[in-house]
Design a protein around this motif. Structure first.
Motif: not given
Length: 228
Positions: A67-71, A94-103, A111-115
């Motif tokens: 789940p980290e960045q490619d570099f 595609f950016v990343c999978v969306a968390p649907l629980t535990g939010n 957020s993972h999107v911003r990262h």
């Protein structure tokens, strides 16, 4: 042509990464695959990620499917983007999978999107279907970070979509929600279900969702930088 070699190790800095990406511009996917001894699929129907794998190989990317960045050491994500003859994106990104629980308590800043979108190496690739895969050319790379305005657009959409997920409205979200960022099902088949929160607050099973950048966002991004 023989002077071109894949990076065997992750690049030490972004200058090395960008220089290598610039060397690839103008080559076809077939030429790069042959030089790297990688077989070419007939099409991308079953090998949707093949172009990304090829370019990761050439650029020394380290993340793989993590789940980290490619570099990760440079904080840079690699995104290939299929474009038409006018340099316009042909599909959403595609950016990343969306968390649907535990939010509970999640915020844009962490957020993972911003990262994932903090710093992106965009590599345009010819994507028109009439061009055989091996004959498609690599375009000029772009190392991008969102402007204040772009980040604000992304943040507003992310907050709206996450509010709907937290409120149990995930099944009501369509690709039309969001100005520049959308939420869409992301699953190999309709049997791949995941946990989510339903309208009454009880757990439900639903298709996994992913965050995608809309074409209007990536088209503007490319146009601004390449003066299209």
């Amino acid at each position: 042509m023989q002077a071109l070699r894949p990076l065997l190790n992750p690049p030490e800095n972004e200058q090395i990464l960008l220089a290598q990406a610039q060397k690839l511009a103008g080559f076809t996917l077939g030429e790069l695959a042959a030089l790297a001894n990688l077989s070419i699929p007939n099409d991308l129907k079953r090998d949707k990620g093949w172009i990304g794998v090829l370019l990761e190989l050439w650029l020394g990317a380290s993340a793989g499917s993590k789940p980290e960045q490619d570099f990760a050491a440079l904080g840079i994500e690699l995104k290939t983007i299929p474009v038409d003859r006018f340099g316009r994106p042909l599909e959403t990104t595609f950016v990343c999978v969306a968390p649907l629980t535990g939010n509970t308590g999640v915020v844009w800043e962490t957020s993972h999107v911003r990262h994932k979108l903090k710093r992106v190496l965009w590599i345009p690739v010819e994507g028109e279907r009439q061009i055989p895969l091996a004959e498609r050319h690599i375009g000029t790379p772009l190392l991008w970070a969102p402007s204040e305005e772009e980040e604000q657009q992304l943040r507003m959409d992310w907050e709206e979509l996450m509010d709907l997920i937290v409120l149990g409205q995930v099944e009501r979200i369509t690709a039309r929600h969001g100005e520049v960022l959308q939420l869409r099902p992301k699953a190999a088949n309709s049997k791949a279900l995941t946990d989510a929160i339903g309208a009454d607050g009880a757990p439900i099973l639903t298709l996994p969702r992913g965050f995608y950048l809309k074409k209007n966002f990536t088209a503007a991004l490319l146009a601004n930088h390449f003066s299209l």
